[in-house]
Design an enzyme around this catalytic site. Structure first.
Site, PDB file in Angstrom:
ATOM      1  N   GLU A  52     -37.051   9.119 -11.838  1.00 37.40           N
ATOM      2  CA  GLU A  52     -37.180   7.697 -11.520  1.00 37.40           C
ATOM      3  C   GLU A  52     -37.151   6.834 -12.782  1.00 37.40           C
ATOM      4  O   GLU A  52     -37.858   7.099 -13.746  1.00 37.40           O
ATOM      5  CB  GLU A  52     -38.492   7.465 -10.766  1.00 37.40           C
ATOM      6  CG  GLU A  52     -38.711   6.036 -10.303  1.00 37.40           C
ATOM      7  CD  GLU A  52     -40.020   5.851  -9.558  1.00 37.40           C
ATOM      8  OE1 GLU A  52     -40.164   4.831  -8.849  1.00 37.40           O
ATOM      9  OE2 GLU A  52     -40.914   6.719  -9.686  1.00 37.40           O
ATOM     10  N   LYS A 126     -35.209   1.664  -3.410  1.00 30.41           N
ATOM     11  CA  LYS A 126     -36.505   2.167  -2.954  1.00 30.41           C
ATOM     12  C   LYS A 126     -37.097   1.234  -1.895  1.00 30.41           C
ATOM     13  O   LYS A 126     -37.222   0.029  -2.115  1.00 30.41           O
ATOM     14  CB  LYS A 126     -37.446   2.277  -4.156  1.00 30.41           C
ATOM     15  CG  LYS A 126     -38.797   2.902  -3.869  1.00 30.41           C
ATOM     16  CD  LYS A 126     -39.561   3.062  -5.187  1.00 30.41           C
ATOM     17  CE  LYS A 126     -40.910   3.704  -5.003  1.00 30.41           C
ATOM     18  NZ  LYS A 126     -41.595   3.902  -6.313  1.00 30.41           N
ATOM     19  N   CYS A 169     -39.658   8.421  -5.125  1.00 28.60           N
ATOM     20  CA  CYS A 169     -41.090   8.537  -5.397  1.00 28.60           C
ATOM     21  C   CYS A 169     -41.949   8.250  -4.162  1.00 28.60           C
ATOM     22  O   CYS A 169     -42.025   9.053  -3.251  1.00 28.60           O
ATOM     23  CB  CYS A 169     -41.453   7.641  -6.575  1.00 28.60           C
ATOM     24  SG  CYS A 169     -43.038   8.101  -7.350  1.00 28.60           S
TER      25      CYS A 169
END
Length: 296
Positions: A52, A126, A169
């Protein structure tokens, strides 16, 4: 496409103190990851994922407008273009997680997907953005200071070697998107992360194998290593891994070393597992309507 595909997961430390200028971080980290991508290729990797926001520290531990300068356009920014050239040279697919700027000042936590001929296939932004304090020194996962929630849905990318989905994540705590990626035909889902020991470490090897089993695909989880100053909030514990649709760990990285983890996807297993369990046949979407209407 061949049934067997080698996956390279790159975990690395950030070795420049966070007090240094943004460009110092980016240059050092990009140089390191260019070397690591080449190493992955030498080890046979065909699809390679970086961690990330790979080109610097996990700056979300503080709220500081300095880090907005790390953001770039996708695909027209210099980092995407650089790795497009590398992907074409090496004939590899690259999942490239970087900090994205749109227009003057709109920001996302994004991964660009680059095919083996160097072409840009698209991006995933994300979806789930945490914002929680940790400890008594003002540190935390302050991601809403830096990122808007994603607005591109859950795309699956038809690369030269496999159909690839991406989670990033904190997304891993939410099974809904993981299911959508499977329904759209993902054969492997890659989850670039930055997570520290403590609060959720025990979930690291629990949630994502469960996604792989429930949805009948491979999942590659990537986490950085080391501690990052000046925050030193905790240890990024690495242990990047590839897990198969039966929940077996195919490959696992160390806890504390820069490393290229190589594992192999077997597409025949995906078909065998889906034929055996038939979770997609037996699901009842008509009974799930209220899920999106219920409030906590």
């Amino acid at each position: 496409m061949a049934d067997n595909v080698k996956i390279g997961l790159i975990q690395a430390s950030n070795d420049v103190d966070g007090n240094q200028p943004v460009e110092v971080h980016k240059q050092r980290a990009i140089e390191k990851h260019l070397r690591l991508v080449r190493e992955a290729k030498e080890k046979g990797a065909q699809i390679i994922s970086l961690q990330e926001i790979f080109y610097g520290p996990y700056f979300c531990l503080e709220q500081n407008t300095k880090w907005y300068d790390a953001a770039e356009e996708i695909p027209n920014g210099p980092t995407t273009k650089l790795f497009q050239e590398l992907a074409k040279e090496l004939s590899v697919v690259i999942v490239l997680p970087i900090y994205e700027r749109v227009g003057i000042a709109t920001y996302y936590n994004t991964a660009a997907i680059i095919d083996a001929d160097g072409s840009y296939l698209g991006k995933y932004r994300k979806q789930h953005i945490p914002h929680v304090g940790v400890g008594n020194e003002g540190y935390g996962f302050w991601e809403k200071f830096y990122f808007k929630p994603g607005n591109l849905g859950y795309p699956v990318f038809d690369t030269a070697f496999a159909k690839v989905g991406v989670y990033i994540c904190y997304d891993r705590h939410f099974p809904e998107g993981a299911r959508i990626l499977g329904l759209k035909g993902a054969e492997i889902v890659l989850n670039p992360s930055a997570t520290v020991a403590g609060l959720s470490e025990y979930l690291w090897k629990l949630e994502q194998p469960a996604h792989a089993v429930a949805n009948g695909y491979y999942l590659g989880a990537i986490n950085r290593v080391g501690t990052e100053g000046p925050w030193n909030m905790g240890e990024f514990y690495g242990q990047s891994y590839l897990v198969d649709p039966r929940g077996n760990f195919v490959a696992m990285g160390s806890r504390d070393c820069d490393e290229v983890i190589i594992g192999e996807v077997n597409k025949k297993m995906i078909r065998e597992v889906r034929d055996t369990w038939q979770f997609y046949r037996d699901r009842r979407p008509e009974t799930y309507q209220e899920m999106s209407e219920l409030l906590p």
